[in-house]
Write a protein that holds these residues in place. Structure first.
Motif, mmCIF file in Angstrom:
data_model
loop_
_atom_site.group_PDB
_atom_site.id
_atom_site.type_symbol
_atom_site.label_atom_id
_atom_site.label_comp_id
_atom_site.label_asym_id
_atom_site.label_seq_id
_atom_site.Cartn_x
_atom_site.Cartn_y
_atom_site.Cartn_z
ATOM 1 N N UNK A 66 -24.678 -13.049 23.753
ATOM 2 C CA UNK A 66 -24.907 -12.099 22.665
ATOM 3 C C UNK A 66 -26.316 -12.241 22.105
ATOM 4 N N UNK A 67 -26.824 -13.480 22.051
ATOM 5 C CA UNK A 67 -28.152 -13.725 21.489
ATOM 6 C C UNK A 67 -29.232 -12.922 22.204
ATOM 7 N N UNK A 101 -33.821 -25.987 19.806
ATOM 8 C CA UNK A 101 -33.012 -26.895 20.600
ATOM 9 C C UNK A 101 -31.546 -26.489 20.498
ATOM 10 N N UNK A 102 -31.099 -26.275 19.262
ATOM 11 C CA UNK A 102 -29.748 -25.784 18.974
ATOM 12 C C UNK A 102 -29.900 -24.507 18.168
ATOM 13 N N UNK A 103 -29.264 -23.436 18.625
ATOM 14 C CA UNK A 103 -29.382 -22.151 17.936
ATOM 15 C C UNK A 103 -28.332 -22.066 16.837
ATOM 16 N N UNK A 104 -28.728 -22.165 15.576
ATOM 17 C CA UNK A 104 -27.749 -22.099 14.483
ATOM 18 C C UNK A 104 -26.977 -20.782 14.485
ATOM 19 N N UNK A 124 -19.281 -11.328 7.712
ATOM 20 C CA UNK A 124 -20.669 -11.139 8.124
ATOM 21 C C UNK A 124 -20.872 -11.744 9.512
ATOM 22 N N UNK A 125 -21.554 -11.029 10.378
ATOM 23 C CA UNK A 125 -21.880 -11.535 11.711
ATOM 24 C C UNK A 125 -23.094 -12.448 11.575
ATOM 25 N N UNK A 141 -20.973 -15.112 16.631
ATOM 26 C CA UNK A 141 -21.856 -14.132 17.264
ATOM 27 C C UNK A 141 -21.353 -12.683 17.197
ATOM 28 N N UNK A 142 -20.330 -12.437 16.371
ATOM 29 C CA UNK A 142 -19.797 -11.077 16.236
ATOM 30 C C UNK A 142 -18.932 -11.018 14.979
ATOM 31 N N UNK A 143 -18.541 -9.822 14.579
ATOM 32 C CA UNK A 143 -17.600 -9.696 13.466
ATOM 33 C C UNK A 143 -16.220 -10.163 13.937
#
Length: 293
Positions: A134-135, A91-94, A107-108, A99-101
């Motif tokens: 990005x996902x 439902x919600x993408x942790x 850490x990404x 989503x990037x450095x």
């Protein structure tokens, strides 16, 4: 926020079985989990005829990832057939916002999260209104359920004159929703203190007359809500008579009162982070929570 993982086993010939995965918290802080005897019996009797298994994750906490891995392992033991399509739906993408450095040595987070989910070997991974595209490049067989699928039901209200993208990052999604409901939209930009990163104001990028107009801000996530408070203030200064807010994922870390007391007339969101009653959101008449199941 509490993690809830539900499973749907589906067979065209044998029907379907759906239930929540029972997550157990041990005194040591470790977690375990199991499915009910009814699900076990259904799976054992029909394993070879179950075409689809869908594991849906609602909410998130520090154990979300491990709980999903536990549920997937339990399902794989019951239904080992490679012919069965197994899908994870968030439902919600942790970690979607990281989503990037961002700087050297960090850490990404989304990349790490995706690698761990990919290791569970789902056949597909889906999420509702991810923060960016990005996902799509990080998860195997990924599908994003776009914002407009949940937002247009509210944005189509004939009382709303304009849709509003609170920043350039939200503009594309807002444009898609506006086309779907045949309404004009405007885009705003944040004014930041370059030394502190603090939002000091907003400005409207389009030349429009908002005098007496009702507007709805659209975005994917509301955390503390500073962006929307500043946007509402500026929209009202520009003449808007009513400001509503739609966010797919309402974290509301500073409470919905922070928004309702500072220029937002009504909030629309989904239950991607938990049911309204469990989160206390049903106590507010100015908050509407859509069920995305």
């Amino acid at each position: 926020m509490k993690t809830i993982i539900s499973v749907l086993l589906h067979s065209r010939k044998k029907g379907a079985h759906q239930e929540e995965f029972n997550i157990i918290q041990f005194p040591s802080g470790e977690i375990g989990g199991n499915f009910s005897e009814d699900l076990v019996a259904y799976a054992e009797q029909n394993a070879s005829q179950i075409e689809n298994v869908i594991l849906t994750v609602q909410g998130y906490d520090k154990d979300t990832l491990f709980a999903l891995a536990l549920a997937k392992e339990a399902i794989d033991k019951l239904i080992p057939q490679k012919s069965t399509m197994k899908t994870a739906v968030f439902g919600f993408l942790p970690n979607a916002r990281y989503d990037r450095h961002m700087f050297k040595g960090d850490a990404a987070a989304l990349k790490v999260f995706a690698n761990l989910v990919n290791a569970m070997e789902f056949d597909a991974v889906c999420a509702l209104d991810t923060h960016s595209n990005v996902a799509e490049n990080l998860f195997k067989c990924f599908h994003n359920l776009p914002q407009k699928e949940a937002a247009v039901h509210f944005a189509s209200d004939p009382r709303i004159d304009f849709l509003v993208a609170p920043d350039a990052g939200a503009a594309k999604k807002t444009e898609e929703a506006a086309k779907e409901v045949d309404k004009p939209y405007i885009t705003m930009a944040k004014i930041r203190n370059l030394k502190t990163g603090e939002i000091t104001g907003m400005r409207i990028l389009d030349d429009v007359d908002l005098t007496g107009k009702a507007v709805m801000i659209l975005d994917d996530i509301c955390d503390g809500g500073r962006t929307f408070v500043e946007a509402a203030k500026h929209l009202r200064e520009a003449g808007a008579s009513r400001v509503e807010l739609y966010v797919t994922h309402g974290i509301f870390s500073k409470g919905v009162e922070n928004l309702l007391d500072n220029g937002i007339d009504h909030i629309y969101t989904t239950n991607s982070l938990g049911d309204a009653e469990d989160r206390g959101l049903n106590q507010f008449s100015q908050v509407t929570v859509a069920n995305i199941e």
